[in-house]
Design a protein around this motif. Structure first.
Motif, mmCIF file in Angstrom:
data_model
loop_
_atom_site.group_PDB
_atom_site.id
_atom_site.type_symbol
_atom_site.label_atom_id
_atom_site.label_comp_id
_atom_site.label_asym_id
_atom_site.label_seq_id
_atom_site.Cartn_x
_atom_site.Cartn_y
_atom_site.Cartn_z
ATOM 1 N N VAL A 42 0.851 -1.202 0.000
ATOM 2 C CA VAL A 42 0.000 0.000 0.000
ATOM 3 C C VAL A 42 0.882 1.244 0.000
ATOM 4 C CG1 VAL A 42 -1.931 1.127 1.110
ATOM 5 C CG2 VAL A 42 -1.633 -1.321 1.386
ATOM 6 N N MET A 43 1.936 1.202 0.800
ATOM 7 C CA MET A 43 2.824 2.362 0.886
ATOM 8 C C MET A 43 3.484 2.613 -0.469
ATOM 9 S SD MET A 43 4.289 2.475 4.553
ATOM 10 C CE MET A 43 3.016 2.820 5.731
ATOM 11 N N VAL A 50 1.142 4.510 -2.693
ATOM 12 C CA VAL A 50 0.993 5.929 -2.341
ATOM 13 C C VAL A 50 2.197 6.736 -2.826
ATOM 14 C CG1 VAL A 50 0.772 7.564 -0.442
ATOM 15 C CG2 VAL A 50 -0.458 5.402 -0.366
ATOM 16 N N VAL A 51 3.395 6.157 -2.668
ATOM 17 C CA VAL A 51 4.599 6.916 -3.000
ATOM 18 C C VAL A 51 4.872 6.922 -4.506
ATOM 19 C CG1 VAL A 51 7.040 7.156 -2.512
ATOM 20 C CG2 VAL A 51 5.525 6.352 -0.745
#
Lengths: 432, 432
Positions: free
Chosen positions: A83-84, A87-88
């Protein structure tokens, strides 16, 4: 506090009272203000809304990893990394997303490999000295990589990759001190990164992709066309009641060239950097000559900064001997046409042959203007300080327009623009 | 392949052979090249090396958390977050580091609070619908926050904070699905973030701090002084054998103003944004008028773009009637002096009173030039196309210099520059 009250600049006591009085209406006013601004941001470029929705969908999709029992059993808490990563990594343009994915992927891989190597080396020296050695490696790596980020070409394209390298190296090598199986951690990290990155890429490219290359293409054409509009605006304002008044143009306001002169360089370079990551799409091949757009952009900026001083000299009271005024008007008209034809040629990816006659006319106008000025035929000497700067700026501008014409011609050869012949039906419509 | 061979543009076969032949020497050549570039990067600004060392020390210090048993027992695997915080938060300037720390701290706090709220709301609706509701929250939050990043003022100052908000919200709310005690996770995350951020801040500020404000201050002064150098260069090249040859200046080359016109805006705005986070230091108060520097920067850019065309007209063969040439020379000399005095006033934070006489002289020169040109006294008409653009650019430049003078005077009042009186001993040294 709402807008109008702010502008009155009241004293501290008054302000305090106003603040207190407005407590109930404040959040509502604030919300309305944010909503208005949000609508403005979305109206400026509706693709922003689409991008936000795409990110939301991708994040929610990838967080399924965490909901689903079998996935969680395999990946454990590392699943959150997917998920991270989304986002990035998920950028507005396809080029940005591909660039970040590649950076992230390669950096993670390289850092994990190096960290595992460092780990093994440290273990070889014995259990006691292991933390010291790992600490030393972390220190050296952090110093070296932080320094590398100052390299100009690294900063422009791989800054994110270097950051991920530092992070991954530290994560894997330090975790090794507490865990028995670093390889498992590294592997889980890699798998989740790949899942996050590939989902982002798929959604970014498959649903309404925003191509940096296309943006660059349109932006460069639009700036050239802006120069044309600028000249057209002046033409309308200053030469309306001139030698021949048959052409009626209805552009009301003078365009500000500051944004082209000051802001365009960074924007163009960023877009060109991103476009280089992009695969072929639509009319653009994989190795489309993006660098040539930067050259055209530079020439456009040069032309804009040569035109800009005209604002200070040219107004509706511009007086000059009839011959000079007609020649300057001729130069304005032909430059406008040439620039608009060039912008149109880039936009439609057609050979810029239609600009050539205007550029030829411009060369003649430039020669005429020079000889007229040198012959000193102005009746009323008092305007010479207004006429000559305008004429000189115009002569410079003409040579800039010629250069832009040449650069666009080069681009049309490099990118194999379609021939004018195939375009004649639509061309006649465009000219009408 | 080493440098020279690349330039020959050999065929694919030749290139293949060269590549194969150079395999042994390649890594060494590459290493030497990287080393040379590293030395150049460090020489350009030795503070880069210091910054890299500072990051290395901080990262190693914070990773002690992970080595030390009692710390690890309390914080668990979250300890790694402290190291990550350091890597992401530690910026070159103090302002950058403070800004990122505040962004990270506030965003983490707000996101954690909201996520825990969302978690409780989801639990209230029942165990079955919990994941769906959490998924919905994550989706809405991701869409809204991604969209907020397009707001112009958010992008400029809080982009990093919004990113951290999205990450933290997802981390805390999703982890809640698998863990019984989200509060513990949120708390550990907060503690580690605080440890990482505060260590970074301490090392960034205490050891050789690099202040964005100081950089901005020096950069603005340096650009004004560059304009002076540009004029001085032309003065030397074009007016050497002019009316009075007593002043001998030995500036050899003409300075390129492009970097001021095109690149300075972004750099100044970035530095001013960062400087706003910085506490008082040295000669700068907490609320030093950084915005005024941006105004001066804008005027400097305007002056540069007015001066730039001179390059095209002025050369060592510049011919003009003696009176006009002397007046233009006077304007060049006085502008050079005024600009250098203004740059010196900013740099030493002294009242810019020493520039006033030069600016007064400039006003007179501008008036003289205008009346000379209007009276049409040039003997040889053929140079009018060279003289008037130079004279017009010079008249524009003079009004720019006046404006810069006013803006610097305003700055000196706002920032309470020290009085000229206190400076007389050092002043006389500087003038000598």
């Amino acid at each position: 506090m709402t807008g109008p009250e702010k502008q009155e600049n009241p004293s501290i006591l008054e302000r305090g009272w106003l603040w207190f009085r407005d407590i109930p209406s404040k959040p509502i006013a604030k919300l309305c203000d944010v909503a208005r601004r949000a609508i403005k941001v979305a109206e400026e470029d509706p693709r922003r809304l689409i991008h936000s929705l795409k990110v939301g969908v991708t994040v929610t999709l990838v967080s399924l990893l965490y909901y689903l029992q079998p996935m969680y059993d395999n990946l454990g808490a590392s699943a959150i990394l997917a998920v991270m990563t989304v986002v990035v990594v998920f950028e507005f343009t396809v080029g940005g997303t591909i660039g970040k994915c590649l950076n992230q992927g390669l950096a993670t891989l390289a850092a994990a490999a190096l960290a595992i190597g460092a780990q093994h080396l440290a273990i070889l020296t014995g259990k006691r000295s292991e933390p010291y050695l790992i600490g030393l490696f972390v220190f050296i790596q952090a110093v070296a990589m932080t320094f590398v980020r100052f390299f100009h070409n690294v900063k422009a394209k791989y800054d994110y990759g270097v950051l991920i390298f530092i992070l991954s190296f530290i994560l894997v090598s330090i975790s090794g001190l507490r865990m028995n199986n670093v390889l498992n951690l590294a592997q889980a990290r890699l798998v989740t990164t790949v899942i996050g990155a590939s989902t982002s890429l798929a959604i970014c490219i498959l649903f309404r992709p925003m191509w940096a290359g296309e943006d660059l293409h349109k932006y460069v054409a639009q700036n050239i066309s802006q120069l044309g509009n600028f000249l057209e605006g002046h033409l309308d304002q200053c030469f309306k009641t001139s030698c021949d008044a048959e052409i009626e143009i209805t552009k009301p306001s003078i365009i500000n060239l500051d944004s082209i002169i000051v802001d365009s360089k960074v924007k163009e370079e960023t877009l060109a950097d991103l476009a280089r990551w992009e695969p072929g799409h639509g009319q653009f091949m994989f190795r489309h000559p993006w660098k040539q757009y930067l050259r055209i952009g530079n020439l456009t900026r040069q032309c804009a900064s040569r035109l800009e001083p005209i604002n200070g000299y040219l107004n509706s009271k511009f007086q000059a001997p009839k011959e000079i005024k007609c020649t300057i008007k001729e130069a304005f008209t032909e430059s406008t046409k040439a620039l608009k034809e060039l912008a149109w040629a880039i936009e439609t990816m057609t050979e810029p042959s239609s600009a050539s006659p205007h550029i030829e006319n411009l060369k003649i106008a430039s020669r005429n203007l020079k000889s007229l000025l040198r012959s000193g035929v102005w009746g009323d000497q008092s305007d010479v300080l207004q006429i000559i700067p305008v004429a000189a700026a115009m002569i410079d501008t003409i040579s800039s327009v010629e250069q832009i014409g040449d650069a666009v011609k080069e681009l049309s050869l490099m990118a194999k623009f379609k021939s004018r012949m195939a375009e004649i039906p639509s061309l006649s419509v465009a000219i009408d």
